[in-house]
Design a protein around this motif. Structure first.
Motif, PDB file in Angstrom:
ATOM      1  N   LEU A  57     -31.700  21.487  11.459  1.00 20.69           N
ATOM      2  CA  LEU A  57     -32.746  21.880  12.402  1.00 20.69           C
ATOM      3  C   LEU A  57     -33.556  23.062  11.895  1.00 20.69           C
ATOM      4  N   LYS A  58     -32.913  23.975  11.167  1.00 17.89           N
ATOM      5  CA  LYS A  58     -33.654  25.085  10.557  1.00 17.89           C
ATOM      6  C   LYS A  58     -34.686  24.542   9.579  1.00 17.89           C
ATOM      7  N   LEU A  59     -34.270  23.580   8.777  1.00 13.57           N
ATOM      8  CA  LEU A  59     -35.167  22.990   7.796  1.00 13.57           C
ATOM      9  C   LEU A  59     -36.339  22.294   8.482  1.00 13.57           C
ATOM     10  N   ALA A  60     -36.053  21.630   9.594  1.00 11.08           N
ATOM     11  CA  ALA A  60     -37.090  20.871  10.294  1.00 11.08           C
ATOM     12  C   ALA A  60     -38.027  21.748  11.118  1.00 11.08           C
ATOM     13  N   TYR A  61     -37.498  22.802  11.734  1.00 13.71           N
ATOM     14  CA  TYR A  61     -38.293  23.524  12.725  1.00 13.71           C
ATOM     15  C   TYR A  61     -38.572  24.989  12.436  1.00 13.71           C
ATOM     16  N   GLU A  62     -37.788  25.616  11.596  1.00 16.06           N
ATOM     17  CA  GLU A  62     -37.980  27.050  11.387  1.00 16.06           C
ATOM     18  C   GLU A  62     -39.206  27.285  10.511  1.00 16.06           C
ATOM     19  N   THR A  63     -40.049  28.195  10.952  1.00 22.65           N
ATOM     20  CA  THR A  63     -41.252  28.506  10.194  1.00 22.65           C
ATOM     21  C   THR A  63     -41.237  29.969   9.792  1.00 22.65           C
ATOM     22  N   GLU A  64     -41.858  30.232   8.680  1.00 20.12           N
ATOM     23  CA  GLU A  64     -41.914  31.597   8.166  1.00 20.12           C
ATOM     24  C   GLU A  64     -42.680  32.482   9.141  1.00 20.12           C
TER      25      GLU A  64
ATOM     26  N   ALA B 282     -38.644  16.664   7.211  1.00 18.95           N
ATOM     27  CA  ALA B 282     -39.160  17.982   6.828  1.00 18.95           C
ATOM     28  C   ALA B 282     -39.329  18.135   5.326  1.00 18.95           C
ATOM     29  N   VAL B 283     -38.524  17.423   4.543  1.00 17.74           N
ATOM     30  CA  VAL B 283     -38.646  17.521   3.087  1.00 17.74           C
ATOM     31  C   VAL B 283     -39.539  16.424   2.505  1.00 17.74           C
ATOM     32  N   GLY B 284     -40.179  15.663   3.377  1.00 16.80           N
ATOM     33  CA  GLY B 284     -41.140  14.676   2.906  1.00 16.80           C
ATOM     34  C   GLY B 284     -40.621  13.259   2.794  1.00 16.80           C
ATOM     35  N   GLY B 285     -39.437  12.996   3.307  1.00 21.75           N
ATOM     36  CA  GLY B 285     -38.892  11.647   3.305  1.00 21.75           C
ATOM     37  C   GLY B 285     -38.042  11.351   2.082  1.00 21.75           C
ATOM     38  N   ALA B 286     -37.513  10.149   2.075  1.00 20.63           N
ATOM     39  CA  ALA B 286     -36.569   9.730   1.031  1.00 20.63           C
ATOM     40  C   ALA B 286     -37.227   9.482  -0.321  1.00 20.63           C
ATOM     41  N   ASP B 287     -38.552   9.529  -0.375  1.00 17.93           N
ATOM     42  CA  ASP B 287     -39.249   9.279  -1.640  1.00 17.93           C
ATOM     43  C   ASP B 287     -39.534  10.551  -2.427  1.00 17.93           C
ATOM     44  N   THR B 288     -39.142  11.698  -1.895  1.00 16.87           N
ATOM     45  CA  THR B 288     -39.332  12.956  -2.617  1.00 16.87           C
ATOM     46  C   THR B 288     -38.035  13.323  -3.334  1.00 16.87           C
TER      47      THR B 288
ATOM     48  N   LEU C  10     -36.218  16.130  -3.171  1.00  9.38           N
ATOM     49  CA  LEU C  10     -35.248  16.676  -2.223  1.00  9.38           C
ATOM     50  C   LEU C  10     -34.768  15.611  -1.252  1.00  9.38           C
ATOM     51  N   GLY C  11     -35.670  14.751  -0.847  1.00 10.46           N
ATOM     52  CA  GLY C  11     -35.348  13.708   0.113  1.00 10.46           C
ATOM     53  C   GLY C  11     -34.399  12.654  -0.424  1.00 10.46           C
ATOM     54  N   ARG C  12     -34.548  12.300  -1.691  1.00  9.10           N
ATOM     55  CA  ARG C  12     -33.641  11.296  -2.276  1.00  9.10           C
ATOM     56  C   ARG C  12     -32.197  11.764  -2.221  1.00  9.10           C
ATOM     57  N   GLU C  13     -31.973  13.008  -2.605  1.00  8.33           N
ATOM     58  CA  GLU C  13     -30.611  13.548  -2.593  1.00  8.33           C
ATOM     59  C   GLU C  13     -30.082  13.657  -1.165  1.00  8.33           C
TER      60      GLU C  13
ATOM     61  N   TYR D 121     -25.750  21.277   0.343  1.00  7.47           N
ATOM     62  CA  TYR D 121     -27.098  20.872  -0.058  1.00  7.47           C
ATOM     63  C   TYR D 121     -28.145  21.458   0.891  1.00  7.47           C
ATOM     64  N   LEU D 122     -27.898  21.329   2.204  1.00  7.31           N
ATOM     65  CA  LEU D 122     -28.862  21.861   3.169  1.00  7.31           C
ATOM     66  C   LEU D 122     -29.004  23.369   3.048  1.00  7.31           C
ATOM     67  N   LYS D 123     -27.915  24.048   2.782  1.00  3.02           N
ATOM     68  CA  LYS D 123     -27.983  25.499   2.601  1.00  3.02           C
ATOM     69  C   LYS D 123     -28.816  25.832   1.362  1.00  3.02           C
ATOM     70  N   ASP D 124     -28.616  25.076   0.294  1.00  2.00           N
ATOM     71  CA  ASP D 124     -29.345  25.336  -0.963  1.00  2.00           C
ATOM     72  C   ASP D 124     -30.852  25.099  -0.838  1.00  2.00           C
ATOM     73  N   ILE D 125     -31.266  24.158  -0.024  1.00  2.61           N
ATOM     74  CA  ILE D 125     -32.695  23.837   0.032  1.00  2.61           C
ATOM     75  C   ILE D 125     -33.418  24.571   1.154  1.00  2.61           C
ATOM     76  N   GLN D 126     -32.741  25.450   1.854  1.00  2.00           N
ATOM     77  CA  GLN D 126     -33.365  26.238   2.933  1.00  2.00           C
ATOM     78  C   GLN D 126     -34.508  27.057   2.384  1.00  2.00           C
TER      79      GLN D 126
END
Length: 109
Positions: A13-20, A66-72, A74-77, A104-109
């Motif tokens: 949810l942080k990845l999806a909704y948190e903004t700088e 949030a990472v652009g889908g499964a075709d990116t 980050l998204g593939r992994e 993985y989610l922690k690393d891509i935050q």
């Protein structure tokens, strides 16, 4: 296990909704909805694997978007890790995919 489930949901949810520049999403944020430790605790005590996979799957879908889908890259992994989580057949098998997702989610935050 409840804490691990809650952490995966929180990172998603942080990845999806948190903004700088805005307040961070915390465990007690209303955005967490049904993804808190108490709800996961109930699901774990009931042995409700499908319920757990559904709640975490909903959060992972948001993170994947949030990472652009499964075709990116980050998204593939993320998609691969989410697929491994969703194919688990028993409660005992949840730990390894959850730990991989959390890392993985922690690393891509």
């Amino acid at each position: 296990m409840e804490l691990l489930l809650e952490t995966v949901a929180l990172y998603s949810l942080k990845l999806a909704y948190e903004t700088e520049g805005h307040s961070p999403i915390l465990r007690d944020d209303p955005l967490m909805g049904g993804c808190d430790r108490e709800v996961f605790g109930l699901l774990v005590r009931r042995g409700d694997l499908v319920g757990i996979q559904g709640e975490i799957g909903r959060c992972l879908d948001l993170a994947l978007g949030a990472v652009g889908g499964a075709d990116t890259a980050l998204g593939r992994e993320l998609h691969q890790l989410a697929s491994e989580f969703s194919t688990v057949q028993t409660m005992e098998q949840l730990d390894a995919p959850l730990i991989a997702l959390r890392g993985y989610l922690k690393d891509i935050q």
